[in-house]
Scaffold this motif. Structure first.
Motif, PDB file in Angstrom:
ATOM      1  N   ILE A 143       0.824  -1.205   0.000  1.00  0.00           N
ATOM      2  CA  ILE A 143       0.000   0.000   0.000  1.00  0.00           C
ATOM      3  C   ILE A 143       0.859   1.257   0.000  1.00  0.00           C
ATOM      4  CG2 ILE A 143      -1.845   1.252   1.181  1.00  0.00           C
ATOM      5  CD1 ILE A 143      -2.688  -1.433   0.064  1.00  0.00           C
ATOM      6  N   CYS A 144       0.527   2.202  -0.886  1.00  0.00           N
ATOM      7  CA  CYS A 144       1.185   3.517  -0.895  1.00  0.00           C
ATOM      8  C   CYS A 144       0.674   4.314   0.305  1.00  0.00           C
ATOM      9  CB  CYS A 144       0.877   4.259  -2.195  1.00  0.00           C
ATOM     10  SG  CYS A 144       1.492   5.970  -2.228  1.00  0.00           S
ATOM     11  N   PRO A 145       1.542   4.914   1.121  1.00  0.00           N
ATOM     12  CA  PRO A 145       1.099   5.624   2.324  1.00  0.00           C
ATOM     13  C   PRO A 145       0.365   6.930   2.031  1.00  0.00           C
ATOM     14  CG  PRO A 145       3.440   5.944   1.991  1.00  0.00           C
ATOM     15  CD  PRO A 145       3.006   4.930   0.968  1.00  0.00           C
ATOM     16  N   GLY A 161       7.008  -4.091   5.229  1.00  0.00           N
ATOM     17  CA  GLY A 161       6.040  -4.722   4.339  1.00  0.00           C
ATOM     18  C   GLY A 161       4.629  -4.202   4.505  1.00  0.00           C
ATOM     19  N   ARG A 162       4.393  -3.414   5.548  1.00  0.00           N
ATOM     20  CA  ARG A 162       3.064  -2.841   5.741  1.00  0.00           C
ATOM     21  C   ARG A 162       3.184  -1.510   6.466  1.00  0.00           C
ATOM     22  NH1 ARG A 162       0.964  -4.250  10.900  1.00  0.00           N
ATOM     23  NH2 ARG A 162       2.368  -5.611  12.094  1.00  0.00           N
ATOM     24  N   LEU A 163       2.135  -0.697   6.347  1.00  0.00           N
ATOM     25  CA  LEU A 163       2.111   0.622   6.958  1.00  0.00           C
ATOM     26  C   LEU A 163       1.746   0.522   8.433  1.00  0.00           C
ATOM     27  CD1 LEU A 163       0.247   2.558   4.123  1.00  0.00           C
ATOM     28  CD2 LEU A 163       2.698   2.324   4.480  1.00  0.00           C
ATOM     29  N   PRO A 164       2.050   1.563   9.226  1.00  0.00           N
ATOM     30  CA  PRO A 164       1.751   1.501  10.660  1.00  0.00           C
ATOM     31  C   PRO A 164       0.275   1.251  10.971  1.00  0.00           C
ATOM     32  CG  PRO A 164       3.211   3.326  10.181  1.00  0.00           C
ATOM     33  CD  PRO A 164       2.778   2.778   8.865  1.00  0.00           C
ATOM     34  N   GLU A 192      -1.845  -0.256   8.945  1.00  0.00           N
ATOM     35  CA  GLU A 192      -2.340  -1.359   8.135  1.00  0.00           C
ATOM     36  C   GLU A 192      -2.448  -2.624   8.977  1.00  0.00           C
ATOM     37  OE1 GLU A 192      -1.082  -3.724   4.012  1.00  0.00           O
ATOM     38  OE2 GLU A 192       0.029  -1.949   4.689  1.00  0.00           O
ATOM     39  N   GLU A 193      -3.562  -3.308   8.856  1.00  0.00           N
ATOM     40  CA  GLU A 193      -3.764  -4.512   9.635  1.00  0.00           C
ATOM     41  C   GLU A 193      -2.787  -5.603   9.206  1.00  0.00           C
ATOM     42  OE1 GLU A 193      -7.755  -5.810   9.426  1.00  0.00           O
ATOM     43  OE2 GLU A 193      -8.596  -4.009  10.351  1.00  0.00           O
ATOM     44  N   GLU A 194      -2.295  -6.328  10.190  1.00  0.00           N
ATOM     45  CA  GLU A 194      -1.370  -7.425   9.915  1.00  0.00           C
ATOM     46  C   GLU A 194      -2.145  -8.582   9.299  1.00  0.00           C
ATOM     47  OE1 GLU A 194       2.104  -9.994  12.225  1.00  0.00           O
ATOM     48  OE2 GLU A 194       0.788  -8.624  13.326  1.00  0.00           O
ATOM     49  N   PRO A 195      -1.645  -9.150   8.226  1.00  0.00           N
ATOM     50  CA  PRO A 195      -2.361 -10.262   7.589  1.00  0.00           C
ATOM     51  C   PRO A 195      -2.544 -11.431   8.550  1.00  0.00           C
ATOM     52  CG  PRO A 195      -0.113 -10.091   6.754  1.00  0.00           C
ATOM     53  CD  PRO A 195      -0.369  -8.856   7.566  1.00  0.00           C
TER      54      PRO A 195
END
Length: 293
Positions: free
Chosen positions: A11-13, A60-63, A65-68
């Protein structure tokens, strides 16, 4: 190419859109967070710059962003878990982000792709303006009625009037820049003709003051309404450029085309200054040219 594939679907922040294969991506040199090149250019900095002091590193993810969700695994009682080397956000840092929601909401508004009544989006306007996005972002929101529900035409910009017409050429409003150049040169032409037709070879103090008041009024009007004129110019240019990207209206190439088309030009500004100097030189030469015509 293989290096860029690891960003696909991340994801673009700024615009919150996932990266596609072949997307034009730049990476923050401090924390490693990937951005669309246009999104990074609009902000002229990393979208997560406020987290750099806490040692944030993109993993790999934004702050926010939910963890997969990972599939459940059997627990090995003899297996010990060790902390990752990648810095994680603490609860205090998450609370700090929540407190800064108004700022994040304001910044994310620049990347809003919702088409308004003017047939353009804030993301398109932000990409086209290219620089001074915080100033023009607030101005565009005001003109579009996004502040108090009323569409305004007034937004003060000193540069628009003080440096006219070079500023208009700098913002690639060439046609309007020519009009401003002619209007601002007109008082000097009239004063020169008045002096040529007077017995004393000069103009009265009243006429001189009137001409100066005219130029001042033009400068003030440009300071007040210059940004609205630029907004209308940007809307027309965006609509025209969009015609060439009908098959991919939200692609990175489209936003980059907007950025390149609207990016200010110092060369145009220099030509505007030269044109102003040339016009003034022509006015000074009028008394010497007219008798020979």
């Amino acid at each position: 190419m293989a290096e860029l594939l690891k960003f696909v679907n991340k994801i673009c922040p700024v615009c919150k859109a996932p990266f596609t294969e072949g997307a034009d991506i730049v990476v923050c040199p401090v924390c490693g967070t990937p951005h669309h090149r246009v999104c990074y250019a609009v902000q002229n900095k990393c979208a997560l710059e406020e987290l750099h002091a806490q040692g944030f590193v993109w993993n790999g993810r934004l702050p926010d962003e939910e963890e997969p969700v990972k599939p459940e695994q059997s627990v090995d009682p003899h297996h010990a878990e060790y902390p990752s080397d990648t810095p994680q956000l603490s609860e205090e840092m998450l609370e700090m982000l929540e407190e800064q929601d108004p700022l994040h909401e304001f910044i994310s508004g620049f990347a809003d792709k919702t088409i308004g009544t003017d047939d353009v989006s804030m993301h398109e306007l932000s990409a086209y303006s290219a620089t001074s996005i915080f100033h023009y972002g607030r101005a565009f929101r005001s003109f579009r009625g996004m502040v108090d529900g009323k569409k305004h035409k007034v937004f003060f910009n000193v540069c628009s009037g003080l440096f006219a017409p070079a500023f208009q050429f700098y913002r690639k409003m060439d046609f309007f820049g020519v009009i401003v150049l002619i209007v601002m040169t007109l008082p000097s032409v009239l004063m020169t003709f008045a002096a040529m037709n007077s017995e004393t070879g000069g103009v009265s103090d009243g006429a001189y003051m009137l001409f100066n008041l005219f130029n001042t009024a033009v400068m003030v009007m440009l300071c007040i309404f210059g940004d609205y004129i630029y907004y209308r110019h940007a809307v027309k240019r965006i609509r025209k450029i969009r015609e060439n990207f009908k098959d991919r209206p939200t692609s990175d190439e489209y936003y980059m085309a907007l950025y390149e088309s609207g990016r200010p030009s110092f060369a145009r500004a220099a030509l505007g200054l030269l044109a102003t100097a040339f016009m003034e030189a022509c006015v000074i030469a009028l008394p010497y040219i007219m008798p020979t015509l």
